[in-house]
Design a protein around this motif. Structure first.
Motif, short mmCIF file in Angstrom:
data_model
loop_
_atom_site.label_atom_id
_atom_site.label_comp_id
_atom_site.label_asym_id
_atom_site.label_seq_id
_atom_site.Cartn_x
_atom_site.Cartn_y
_atom_site.Cartn_z
N LEU A 72 0.83 -1.20 0.00
CA LEU A 72 0.00 0.00 0.00
C LEU A 72 0.87 1.26 0.00
CD1 LEU A 72 -2.75 1.36 0.07
CD2 LEU A 72 -2.76 1.04 2.57
N ALA A 73 1.93 1.25 0.81
CA ALA A 73 2.84 2.41 0.85
C ALA A 73 3.47 2.65 -0.52
CB ALA A 73 3.91 2.20 1.91
N LEU A 74 3.88 1.60 -1.20
CA LEU A 74 4.48 1.73 -2.53
C LEU A 74 3.46 2.26 -3.53
CD1 LEU A 74 6.84 1.35 -4.45
CD2 LEU A 74 6.10 -1.04 -4.73
N THR A 75 2.25 1.74 -3.47
CA THR A 75 1.19 2.20 -4.37
C THR A 75 0.91 3.68 -4.16
OG1 THR A 75 0.20 -0.01 -4.41
CG2 THR A 75 -1.23 1.84 -5.02
N LEU A 76 0.81 4.11 -2.91
CA LEU A 76 0.54 5.52 -2.62
C LEU A 76 1.72 6.41 -3.03
CD1 LEU A 76 -1.27 5.12 0.79
CD2 LEU A 76 -2.30 5.77 -1.40
N SER A 77 2.92 5.92 -2.83
CA SER A 77 4.10 6.67 -3.25
C SER A 77 4.09 6.88 -4.76
CB SER A 77 5.37 5.92 -2.82
OG SER A 77 6.50 6.56 -3.32
N ASN A 78 3.80 5.82 -5.50
CA ASN A 78 3.73 5.94 -6.96
C ASN A 78 2.64 6.91 -7.38
OD1 ASN A 78 5.83 4.13 -7.42
ND2 ASN A 78 4.46 2.38 -7.51
N TYR A 79 1.50 6.85 -6.74
CA TYR A 79 0.39 7.75 -7.04
C TYR A 79 0.82 9.20 -6.81
CZ TYR A 79 -4.03 10.18 -6.79
OH TYR A 79 -5.03 11.09 -6.98
N CYS A 80 1.39 9.46 -5.64
CA CYS A 80 1.81 10.83 -5.30
C CYS A 80 2.88 11.33 -6.26
CB CYS A 80 2.30 10.90 -3.86
SG CYS A 80 0.96 10.68 -2.66
N ASP A 81 3.82 10.48 -6.60
CA ASP A 81 4.84 10.87 -7.56
C ASP A 81 4.22 11.24 -8.91
OD1 ASP A 81 6.87 10.50 -5.74
OD2 ASP A 81 7.48 8.54 -6.53
N ARG A 82 3.22 10.48 -9.31
CA ARG A 82 2.59 10.71 -10.61
C ARG A 82 1.80 12.01 -10.64
NH1 ARG A 82 -1.71 6.71 -13.63
NH2 ARG A 82 -2.07 8.06 -15.41
N TYR A 83 1.07 12.32 -9.58
CA TYR A 83 0.16 13.46 -9.61
C TYR A 83 0.66 14.72 -8.91
CZ TYR A 83 -3.27 10.45 -11.72
OH TYR A 83 -3.93 9.63 -12.59
N SER A 84 1.82 14.67 -8.29
CA SER A 84 2.30 15.87 -7.60
C SER A 84 3.13 16.77 -8.49
CB SER A 84 3.10 15.48 -6.35
OG SER A 84 4.27 14.79 -6.74
N LYS A 85 3.25 16.43 -9.73
CA LYS A 85 4.06 17.23 -10.67
C LYS A 85 3.26 18.31 -11.32
CE LYS A 85 6.95 13.30 -11.44
NZ LYS A 85 7.34 12.23 -12.23
#
Length: 74
Positions: A61-74
C-alpha cells in the motif's frame, strides 16, 4: 423455524449491511466517495494482514501511494 444468529453471524451480517449502505452513499459523491471507500478497504486489509503477521500489505500500500503521489504531484 429460523434459528437465532450466533454473535459471529450477526457481526458479519451487520458488517455487510453497513458496507452496502456506505457503497450507496459514496456512489452519490462520485469518484471522491469511491476513492475514500477504497482507501478505507485498503487500510482494513493491511491491518487484518498485519494482525496475522504479514506486513507485506502495508508495504505494498505504501508503494502504491508513493507511486500515485509521484505521478500526480508534478
Amino acid at each position: 423455524m429460523n434459528q437465532p444468529m450466533t454473535s459471529a453471524e450477526r457481526r458479519a451480517y451487520n458488517q455487510r449491511r453497513h458496507a452496502e449502505r456506505r457503497r450507496e452513499l459514496v456512489a452519490e459523491r462520485g469518484a471522491q466517495g469511491v476513492a475514500e471507500l477504497w482507501w478505507d478497504q485498503a487500510r482494513k486489509i493491511a491491518r487484518d494482514r498485519a494482525a496475522r503477521g504479514d506486513e507485506g500489505a502495508w508495504h505494498d500500500l505504501a508503494l502504491t501511494l508513493s507511486n500515485y503521489c509521484d505521478r500526480y504531484s508534478k
